[in-house]
Structure formats: C-alpha cells, structure tokens
Write a protein that holds these residues in place. Structure first.
Motif, PDB file in Angstrom:
ATOM      1  N   THR A   1       0.897   6.396  -1.446  1.00 19.91           N
ATOM      2  CA  THR A   1       0.608   4.896  -2.006  1.00 19.91           C
ATOM      3  C   THR A   1      -0.146   6.423  -2.747  1.00 19.91           C
ATOM      4  O   THR A   1      -1.368   6.009  -3.462  1.00 19.91           O
ATOM      5  CB  THR A   1      -0.401   4.011  -2.033  1.00 19.91           C
ATOM      6  OG1 THR A   1       0.116   3.737  -0.376  1.00 19.91           O
ATOM      7  CG2 THR A   1      -0.621   3.038  -2.792  1.00 19.91           C
TER       8      THR A   1
ATOM      9  N   SER B   1       0.980   3.774  -8.518  1.00 21.82           N
ATOM     10  CA  SER B   1       0.849   3.078  -6.854  1.00 21.82           C
ATOM     11  C   SER B   1      -0.477   3.490  -6.512  1.00 21.82           C
ATOM     12  O   SER B   1      -1.106   3.525  -5.552  1.00 21.82           O
ATOM     13  CB  SER B   1       1.586   3.882  -5.382  1.00 21.82           C
ATOM     14  OG  SER B   1       2.836   2.833  -6.618  1.00 21.82           O
TER      15      SER B   1
ATOM     16  N   VAL C   1       2.459  -1.651   1.875  1.00 25.56           N
ATOM     17  CA  VAL C   1       1.189  -1.363   1.517  1.00 25.56           C
ATOM     18  C   VAL C   1       0.315  -3.254   1.734  1.00 25.56           C
ATOM     19  O   VAL C   1       0.609  -3.816   0.785  1.00 25.56           O
ATOM     20  CB  VAL C   1       0.818  -1.052  -0.206  1.00 25.56           C
ATOM     21  CG1 VAL C   1      -0.295  -0.604  -0.144  1.00 25.56           C
ATOM     22  CG2 VAL C   1       1.568   0.316   0.506  1.00 25.56           C
TER      23      VAL C   1
END
Ligand SMILES: Cc1cc2nc3c(=O)[nH]c(=O)nc-3n(C[C@H](O)[C@H](O)[C@H](O)COP(=O)(O)OP(=O)(O)OC[C@H]3O[C@@H](n4cnc5c(N)ncnc54)[C@H](O)[C@@H]3O)c2cc1C
Length: 470
Positions: free
Chosen positions: A40, A215, A453
């Motif tokens: 991420t 992200s 995520v």
C-alpha cells in the motif's frame, strides 16, 4: 509493560501494531524497505510528479473493514474519492458491463439481467456489514448473522461460471467473471464465486474508492495514528532471524508462511513448520504503470469514467485465461486490470499526462515480458492508446518479489485461493494466527480473511495475542 515487535509495515503489520498499542503495549515496527506501507505505497514511477500506486489501488475492503472504520483515519489525512463509474468491463461489441454504487442504476444498465442482478446483490449489499463481520474472521467461529450467511453461502460455494449462468447477457456475465477473477483461481472451480460476490456487493454497499494522494495515504495515516499511540517505526531494518526480536513478549510476523518458517527455524513445532512449508502460493501478477497523455481513448464511454476497467473479453475467454495461468501457461490475451485513479483524484496527474495502473494475471514466477500483451489488451478496447504512452514502468513477478518478499513468485494475494486456503489459511487450526511458538503470531494476508487492504488479519492476530496475554 508488554513489549511487542511487529515485523513488516504493511497494512496488516500496522493494524496489528495499532491494536496492540491501543491495549497498552509498547510497540516497535521493523520494516525492511526504506518506506512503510508494503503493498500500500505510492511512488513517482514514470514522469516526475505523476503519482502511481505501486500495488493496491482501489479499496472497497478498506471502507468495509470494521477495524479501519473504527480508527477515524480521516483525522490523519486519509480522504476517500469515488469515480463516477466504479467498474467497467468492455466487450468487443463496444458495449460494457458497468458496476455503479447505486444498485438501481446498475440494474437499469444491465437490461434483462437487471432484476436478477438486483435479486442477488440487493440483499447481500443491504446486509453487507453483517456479512463482513462473519467473513473477516477465521471460518471456525460461532456465527451471529445467520441470515446474511445463508444468503451468501449457497451462492459463494458455486464456480463463478455456474453462478453467472443465471444472467443472459454477455455484459452481466463478464462483469461478474471479471470481479470473480480477483481470486486468481480457475473460474470453473468451486468457491470462485465467493470473492466475486464479496467485491461486487462491496461495490454496491461502499463503492470502489481510491485514497486522495495515492494508497500510501492509507498506511501513512495508520502510521501517524500508531505514533500518536506511542508506537515506534523503524524502516530499512530487515529481520533475518528470530534472535533479533526474541526479547519481545509478543512478536507479530507480517510475512509469508515460508518466511515465518525460515525466521523461526527449529522453534516452530514440526506440524506447523510442515504446514507453512506446504503453503500454496497462487499465480503471479505482471505490473505495468503508464504515463498516458490525454488518458486512455476507450471506445466505451463508461470506461472513460471508470476508476477500474477489467479487460479480458467475455466470461469464456476470461475463464480460459485464468485456467491457463493456473496451469503455468501464459495466454496470448491475459486477464488485465486497469486503474484510472486520477479520474477520482486529479491531484495524481501532471497537466494532461495521467498515471494509468495496470497488471496482468500471469503464471507463478513467469519470466517473460508481458508489457506488450497488456498494451495489446488495452488497445483492443481503446484503439490508439499506444501512441499516447509517454513513459512506462514495469515490475515482473521476480521484481514484485524483490520489491516485497511476501509476493512469492509474484503472488500478490500471499496465497492461492484454492478450496481449502480460501476458507482456512495458512493451515487448518482453530486459531490460525498462532505459530505454536509462544508469543509469536502470523498476521499477514496469508491469514484470514486473506488479501486486500482491510487490516483485519493484523487486527485479528493482535486480538489473539491479547487473549493469550490475559
Ligand atoms: C499489484 C498489486 C495490486 C493490488 N491491488 C489491490 C487493490 O486494488 N486493493 C486491495 O485492497 N488490495 C490490493 N492488493 C493487495 C494488497 O496490497 C495486499 O493484500 C496487502 O498489502 C497485504 O498487506 P500485508 O500487511 O499482509 O502485507 P504487505 O502489504 O505485503 O506488507 C508486508 C511488509 O512486510 C515487510 N517485510 C516482510 N518480511 C520482512 C522482514 N523479514 N523484515 C522486515 N520487514 C519485512 C515487507 O517489506 C512489507 O513492507 C494489491 C497488491 C499488489 C501487489
């Protein structure tokens, strides 16, 4: 004070660290890379100023995650942005299957399949939070939302190709197949509908949003919260052996099971070591980031507005491609995912040059170059795109594993979603987070509920540790 060390600063490592810190533990996170975030992260991979998501891009599971929602990460700068169209799946005819947050509008766009789409996804999205609270924990638990599970289970166990037979149009079938293909598993096998149902229903419940600024904003916000709670993060520290962290009362491993077995060596009970060594990894991803002048000239208008575009043609073609990569063969037309995060978050572009994120499903450890195959797939539905590409950045399966040790052979889901591992990972156990070494837990996406995520693997692992400490 209980001292905890977390190895790895991916979303699950950070989630474990936050949960432990919330319960009064002193927490140190050790990350081998120079920056936090694991899968991420966001970087300038092509043209200076253009923000590309290195890995994760679109985050319905983050919004649906009961843990992440409880953190108020907006206070630490996280802001969600939604594209006008959540997902589009173009076909050679020029039409496209379109997923919108609104169930009514999606059903209206699917013509004769609209009522069937609504019948399936209406109840699932209406009780999505109940469903998530069941599915975002280990399979062996006392269920509290039987109605939500009863709606989900009988459909989830079906092969995606079978479930899709309820629709008549190529658009509805392809739309569902593309989402089900996120499982990285042959679509004619049982249980491949599960991920398709979860992600589609998430689209209707929460949309498929992106994080403003990339992200990385998600993990940056998690890190800021951890520091506020008193935690410490050290980057550029690769943990090579358990001895380096053995002083801690609790150790959380945000790693693949094989890496955990290497770290723990003979301390690991033999049966656990055997299970970790036999853990199955799935096919790989071949990542391609593009800088595209004027954006992608999609033939379909829906694609020009979509945050995510799935490329692979109709359901039969996608099923054949997914079957091939699972069997170790590279198809000429692989399944390709394209992200146009800049449509929802224009701050990622520079003038009229836009970051376009893409990856193809490829065989595990694929050593070839899939760049042209990916561009061919985009060109198929957006003639002229090749001439607009001003810069490219490529990560093969090998480079993905070098970038992040958890992506063994390019397996970005940290584990095959086969019949057993989709329900029970990394091994069959009442508490799948325990390694069998006192105080040491596995907290990566190799544990329930798996990839994405959402931080739930880390949060659940930390709760398991807290229970043992009590
Ligand atoms: C190309 C790609 C696209 C994706 N797209 C999406 C998407 O759109 N939406 C979504 O929800 N998910 C997506 N994912 C999946 C998502 O990124 C992962 O499921 C998620 O990051 C898993 O989190 P994690 O914390 O378990 O592991 P990771 O994020 O992999 O983090 C593990 C961390 O541990 C570190 N580490 C490992 N071993 C050691 C060691 N020995 N010492 C120190 N540090 C160590 C690694 O460097 C890494 O930073 C994508 C992934 C990839 C690669």
């Amino acid at each position: 004070m209980t001292e905890a060390v977390v190895v790895g600063a991916g979303p699950n490592g950070l989630a474990a660290a936050i949960t432990l810190a919330q319960h009064g533990c002193g927490v140190t996170v050790l990350e081998s890379a120079a920056t936090i975030g694991g899968g991420t992260r966001t970087s300038e991979l092509t043209v200076p100023g253009l923000l590309h998501d290195d890995c994760s891009a679109v985050h319905p599971t983050a919004l649906a995650s009961p843990f992440l929602r409880s953190l108020d990460l907006q206070r630490h700068g996280l802001e969600w942005c939604w594209p006008e169209v959540d997902l589009a799946h173009p076909l050679d005819s020029g039409s496209a299957g379109v997923l919108l947050r609104s169930l009514d509008d999606t059903a209206a766009g699917l013509g004769v399949d609209g009522p069937g789409w609504r019948r399936l996804f209406g109840p699932l999205s209406a009780s999505y939070d109940d469903l998530v609270s069941e599915l975002f924990q280990p399979v062996l638990h006392l269920p509290r939302h039987l109605v939500a599970l009863a709606r989900f289970g009988p459909n989830a166990v079906q092969p995606a190709t079978l479930l899709a037979q309820r629709w008549l149009t190529g658009e509805a079938r392809a739309l569902f197949a593309g989402v089900a293909a996120h499982a990285f598993h042959p679509l004619r096998r049982p249980m491949t509908s599960a991920i398709g149902l979860m992600l589609t229903a998430a689209g209707h419940a929460y949309g498929w949003p992106v994080a403003r600024g990339g992200s990385q904003s998600i993990t940056n916000a998690m890190a800021a919260l951890l520091v506020e709670l008193g935690g410490t993060i050290k980057t550029g520290v690769r943990v090579e052996s358990y001895q380096e962290v053995a002083h801690a009362d609790v150790v959380m491993l945000d790693t693949a099971p094989g890496a955990a077995a290497d770290l723990l060596g003979d301390r690991l009970p033999k049966r656990v070591a055997k299970a970790y060594r036999r853990y199955r990894h799935g096919p790989g991803a071949f990542k391609l980031d593009l800088a595209v002048e004027g954006g992608v000239p999609w033939r379909s208008e829906a694609c020009r507005k979509a945050g995510t575009v799935h490329l692979g043609g109709g359901i039969d073609e996608i099923a054949a491609a997914e079957h091939d990569i699972y069997a170790g063969r590279m198809p000429k037309r692989p399944f390709v995912l394209v992200g146009q995060q800049y449509l929802a978050d224009p701050s990622r572009s520079v003038g009229d040059v836009h970051p376009v994120w893409a990856y193809a499903h490829v065989p595990a450890g694929y050593t070839g170059d899939a760049t042209e195959l990916i561009i061919d797939q985009i060109e198929r539905f957006a003639p002229g795109v090749r001439d607009r590409i001003v810069e490219k950045f490529v990560r093969s399966t090998t480079e993905l594993e070098k970038y992040n040790a958890n992506y063994v052979g390019g397996d970005i889901a940290t584990g095959a979603n086969d019949l057993i591992q989709v329900a029970m990972r990394p091994r069959i156990a009442l508490d799948p987070y325990r390694t069998g070494v006192p105080g040491v837990y596995l907290c990566s996406a190799a544990t329930p509920p798996g990839a994405g995520v959402h931080g739930m693997c880390g949060h659940n692992a930390a709760r398991s540790a807290m229970r043992a400490l009590r």
